[in-house]
Design a protein around this motif. Structure first.
Motif, PDB file in Angstrom:
ATOM      1  N   PRO A 122       0.773  -1.150  -0.093  1.00 13.10           N
ATOM      2  CA  PRO A 122      -0.037   0.074  -0.107  1.00 13.10           C
ATOM      3  C   PRO A 122       0.864   1.355   0.109  1.00 13.10           C
ATOM      4  CG  PRO A 122      -0.656  -1.344   1.894  1.00 13.10           C
ATOM      5  CD  PRO A 122       0.863  -1.888   1.237  1.00 13.10           C
ATOM      6  N   SER A 123       1.380   1.706  -0.983  1.00 12.13           N
ATOM      7  CA  SER A 123       2.318   2.720  -1.115  1.00 12.13           C
ATOM      8  C   SER A 123       1.460   4.235  -1.153  1.00 12.13           C
ATOM      9  CB  SER A 123       2.981   2.343  -2.582  1.00 12.13           C
ATOM     10  OG  SER A 123       3.555   3.802  -3.080  1.00 12.13           O
ATOM     11  N   VAL A 124       1.867   4.946  -0.267  1.00 13.73           N
ATOM     12  CA  VAL A 124       1.369   6.360  -0.284  1.00 13.73           C
ATOM     13  C   VAL A 124       1.520   7.007  -1.514  1.00 13.73           C
ATOM     14  CG1 VAL A 124       1.644   8.378   0.769  1.00 13.73           C
ATOM     15  CG2 VAL A 124       1.689   6.565   1.961  1.00 13.73           C
ATOM     16  N   GLY A 125       2.792   6.935  -2.179  1.00 13.55           N
ATOM     17  CA  GLY A 125       2.919   7.786  -3.531  1.00 13.55           C
ATOM     18  C   GLY A 125       2.242   7.128  -4.702  1.00 13.55           C
TER      19      GLY A 125
ATOM     20  N   THR B  35       8.953  -1.936   9.102  1.00 13.29           N
ATOM     21  CA  THR B  35       8.139  -2.828   8.011  1.00 13.29           C
ATOM     22  C   THR B  35       8.124  -2.005   6.818  1.00 13.29           C
ATOM     23  OG1 THR B  35       6.031  -2.642   8.549  1.00 13.29           O
ATOM     24  CG2 THR B  35       7.172  -4.162   9.763  1.00 13.29           C
ATOM     25  N   VAL B  36       8.304  -0.596   6.898  1.00 12.36           N
ATOM     26  CA  VAL B  36       8.017   0.287   5.546  1.00 12.36           C
ATOM     27  C   VAL B  36       9.272   0.828   4.797  1.00 12.36           C
ATOM     28  CG1 VAL B  36       7.063   2.339   4.766  1.00 12.36           C
ATOM     29  CG2 VAL B  36       5.799   1.136   6.932  1.00 12.36           C
ATOM     30  N   TYR B  37      10.311   1.125   5.457  1.00 12.51           N
ATOM     31  CA  TYR B  37      11.496   1.284   4.690  1.00 12.51           C
ATOM     32  C   TYR B  37      12.550   0.243   5.250  1.00 12.51           C
ATOM     33  CZ  TYR B  37       9.817   5.667   3.433  1.00 12.51           C
ATOM     34  OH  TYR B  37       8.844   6.787   2.843  1.00 12.51           O
TER      35      TYR B  37
HETATM   36  N1  EPU Z   1       8.040   1.731  -2.892  1.00 11.23           N
HETATM   37  C1  EPU Z   1       8.331   0.809  -3.927  1.00 11.23           C
HETATM   38  N2  EPU Z   1       8.131   1.082  -5.168  1.00 11.23           N
HETATM   39  C2  EPU Z   1       7.476   2.159  -5.581  1.00 11.23           C
HETATM   40  C3  EPU Z   1       7.234   3.288  -4.450  1.00 11.23           C
HETATM   41  C4  EPU Z   1       7.634   2.833  -3.177  1.00 11.23           C
HETATM   42  O1  EPU Z   1       8.934  -0.271  -3.627  1.00 11.23           O
HETATM   43  O2  EPU Z   1       7.166   2.619  -6.598  1.00 11.23           O
HETATM   44  C5  EPU Z   1       8.298   1.253  -1.462  1.00 11.23           C
HETATM   45  C6  EPU Z   1       9.262   2.265  -0.836  1.00 11.23           C
HETATM   46  O3  EPU Z   1      10.790   1.966  -0.961  1.00 11.23           O
HETATM   47  C7  EPU Z   1       9.054   2.045   0.531  1.00 11.23           C
HETATM   48  C8  EPU Z   1       7.467   1.818   0.659  1.00 11.23           C
HETATM   49  O4  EPU Z   1       7.113   1.363  -0.753  1.00 11.23           O
HETATM   50  O5  EPU Z   1       9.643   0.986   1.032  1.00 11.23           O
HETATM   51  C9  EPU Z   1       6.846   2.803   1.173  1.00 11.23           C
HETATM   52  O6  EPU Z   1       6.972   4.067   0.077  1.00 11.23           O
HETATM   53  P1  EPU Z   1       5.501   4.983   0.011  1.00 11.23           P
HETATM   54  O7  EPU Z   1       5.416   5.061  -1.595  1.00 11.23           O
HETATM   55  O8  EPU Z   1       4.621   4.568   0.599  1.00 11.23           O
HETATM   56  O9  EPU Z   1       6.241   6.183   0.287  1.00 11.23           O
HETATM   57  P2  EPU Z   1       6.234   7.531  -0.345  1.00 11.23           P
HETATM   58  O10 EPU Z   1       4.968   8.150  -0.838  1.00 11.23           O
HETATM   59  O11 EPU Z   1       7.524   7.815  -1.001  1.00 11.23           O
HETATM   60  C10 EPU Z   1       5.554   9.162   1.750  1.00 11.23           C
HETATM   61  C11 EPU Z   1       5.936  10.006   2.524  1.00 11.23           C
HETATM   62  C12 EPU Z   1       6.986   9.579   3.515  1.00 11.23           C
HETATM   63  C13 EPU Z   1       6.667   8.574   4.302  1.00 11.23           C
HETATM   64  C14 EPU Z   1       6.076   7.459   3.400  1.00 11.23           C
HETATM   65  C15 EPU Z   1       5.221   6.441   4.145  1.00 11.23           C
HETATM   66  C16 EPU Z   1       5.716  12.108   1.062  1.00 11.23           C
HETATM   67  C17 EPU Z   1       6.448  13.127   0.424  1.00 11.23           C
HETATM   68  N3  EPU Z   1       6.563  11.360   1.710  1.00 11.23           N
HETATM   69  O12 EPU Z   1       6.597   8.687   0.873  1.00 11.23           O
HETATM   70  O13 EPU Z   1       7.460  10.818   4.274  1.00 11.23           O
HETATM   71  O14 EPU Z   1       7.544   8.004   5.265  1.00 11.23           O
HETATM   72  O15 EPU Z   1       4.833   7.940   2.582  1.00 11.23           O
HETATM   73  O16 EPU Z   1       3.990   6.864   5.081  1.00 11.23           O
HETATM   74  O17 EPU Z   1       4.564  12.151   1.344  1.00 11.23           O
HETATM   75  C18 EPU Z   1       9.097  12.189   5.542  1.00 11.23           C
HETATM   76  O18 EPU Z   1       8.098  12.787   5.772  1.00 11.23           O
HETATM   77  O19 EPU Z   1       9.998  12.301   6.111  1.00 11.23           O
HETATM   78  C19 EPU Z   1       8.552  11.189   4.500  1.00 11.23           C
HETATM   79  C20 EPU Z   1       9.791  10.191   4.362  1.00 11.23           C
END
Ligand code: EPU
Length: 440
Positions: A169-172, A336-338
């Motif tokens: 469940p990736s945020v991005g 478990t997330v990073y």
């Molecule tokens: N992931 C993949 N492939 C992808 C995208 C993500 O493998 O294409 C993996 C990542 O490597 C990671 C996991 O999925 O292990 C979670 O990534 P996610 O996509 O959920 O995170 P994000 O959208 O890149 C946002 C926040 C982060 C926060 C995470 C989790 C922003 C700009 N960043 O990142 O915030 O830790 O969600 O909640 O919104 C912070 O504020 O310091 C920060 C890093």
């Protein structure tokens, strides 16, 4: 390195005072990107003017929008009438500075038929790949071509609705899905979606712009694409990460810190853990202000596992673990997330904390990293007598933890790279001084 980039902190005293928090650093930039989906003006309020907001304002301007900012009032207005691709090399600079430019792909494919991904930047916490984003965009019908520096995507026939299953469940990737599906032709479904409050905030704004989005109880998001979206005047969700950071400072220093501008529902998982860790809190009658303190002589050790919402979020982890170096016993952490978010524990060790990091999953949920040799679990033995030292900030949340550790330690610490904290904490130095921190 500028003088501003280094903090000299003398710790060992409890901190008392009030700090205001405004809109979430992890919500507002996405709302700003969503403004690219309409030609009409979008106004976003309760904006915390952290450095990332300036980067995203420059980004949406480079893509053809006009923006106005009122930092004191916390307002950003964006009108994206003539959206176009950024100039040669320009996008590369934004991608080096932040993760947000990746999210412009869906709006750009919608508005211009073309988008680019460069090697994305942001904080240095693991690899942070973009594979899920590409999967979402491909499912919508985009074609991609690998280049030396990233990807070029095209969708000459526009985006069309799709059914997509996320492996995690990736945020991005969930945000990428929403930004594409709301204007794609037909219906879309995202299974195993992220449902963080910041995502709900994006959904809230898109809904007011005219989007049709339904969140199902089983992490499934259904969207019916609409032809056009309209402008909106929207107030962003408060920053639950910043609120928890100041709560950690109250716990670590045995102080009493009030955080204003919060929303209890977004913090409820954190608040339960905080109380179990020997902290306590009280909300104002209207719920917009909360005071944190330690309710026993030493924090209580815990077993903590980070997870996607509504679990204990990964960004809450470093400040709480830092506070738990002062706990009376053994704390066990499973991230478990990073895969690589425990680098900061080395700095804590340098200050005198007793922490050991493991590649095994030290928790009840086997995660993606267990069999891949990633050092993602930790055992923390407290209470540790911390002594000030020299530290360098590697990423945003680790940086706050160093400040927190330095304020809990005896003596003076010198923290270089401290300007990284301006990415996520508005008026950081002024807020520290407001709670009585000794720094220069
Ligand atoms: N992931 C993949 N492939 C992808 C995208 C993500 O493998 O294409 C993996 C990542 O490597 C990671 C996991 O999925 O292990 C979670 O990534 P996610 O996509 O959920 O995170 P994000 O959208 O890149 C946002 C926040 C982060 C926060 C995470 C989790 C922003 C700009 N960043 O990142 O915030 O830790 O969600 O909640 O919104 C912070 O504020 O310091 C920060 C890093």
């Amino acid at each position: 390195m500028t003088v501003d980039d280094t903090l000299h902190i003398t710790g060992g005293a409890p901190l008392y005072g009030t700090v205001p928090v405004r809109g979430s650093k992890n919500a507002v930039p996405k709302l700003m990107v969503a403004a690219l989906l309409t030609e009409q003006p979008v106004t976003i309020r309760n904006v915390s003017f952290v450095r990332d907001i300036g980067i995203v304002a420059d980004l949406v301007e480079a893509l053809g929008s006009t923006t106005t900012s009122d930092p004191a009032g916390g307002v950003v207005s964006i009108t994206a009438r003539d959206v176009h691709l950024a100039g040669e090399g320009e996008l590369a600079v934004f991608h080096e500075r932040s993760r947000i430019p990746v999210l412009t792909c869906a709006p750009l494919l919608h508005r211009t038929g073309k988008a680019e991904i460069w090697r994305p930047g942001g904080c240095s916490i693991g690899e942070r790949p973009v594979g899920f984003h590409l999967d979402v965009l491909r499912a919508f019908g985009a074609k991609d071509e690998r280049t030396d520096t990233g990807y070029v995507l095209t969708a000459p026939a526009g985006l069309r609705g799709a059914i997509i299953d996320l492996p995690f469940p990736s945020v991005g990737a969930t945000e990428q899905f929403l930004l594409g599906a709301v204007v794609a032709a037909g219906d879309s479904v995202l299974n195993n979606a992220a449902v963080e409050p910041e995502i709900m905030d994006l959904i809230g704004m898109l809904q007011r712009m005219g989007a049709l989005i339904t969140v199902k109880p089983n992490r499934s998001i259904q969207v019916t694409g609409v032809h056009t979206l309209r402008g909106v005047d929207y107030t962003a969700v408060p920053d639950r990460l910043e609120a928890a950071s100041w709560a950690g400072l109250a716990l670590a220093t045995d102080g009493r810190i009030t955080v204003s501008g919060v929303r209890q529902g977004d913090l409820s998982t954190y608040l339960n853990v905080y109380r179990r860790a020997g902290g306590d809190f009280e909300f104002s009658t209207d719920g917009g202000e909360v005071t944190f303190w330690r309710e026993r002589p030493m924090p209580r050790p815990l077993v903590i596992e980070t997870d996607v919402h509504p679990g204990f979020m990964t960004d809450w982890q470093p400040p709480l673990i830092t506070a738990l170096t002062q706990a009376d016993g053994v704390t066990v952490l499973h991230e478990t997330v990073y895969e690589d978010r425990l680098g900061y524990t080395e700095a804590l060790r340098a200050l005198g904390a007793q922490i050991q990091v493991f590649t095994e999953c030290l928790g009840s949920t086997p995660c993606r990293f267990g069999s891949r040799n990633h050092r993602h679990s930790a055992v923390i033995v407290g209470p540790a007598k911390l002594q000030g030292t020299d530290l360098h900030v590697p990423d945003l949340r680790a940086g706050f933890s160093y400040v927190l550790a330095a304020l809990s330690a005896q003596g003076t610490s010198t923290i270089s790279g401290a300007s990284l904290l301006d990415r996520g904490y508005e008026n950081f130095r002024a807020k520290l001084l407001a709670v009585g921190a000794k720094l220069h």
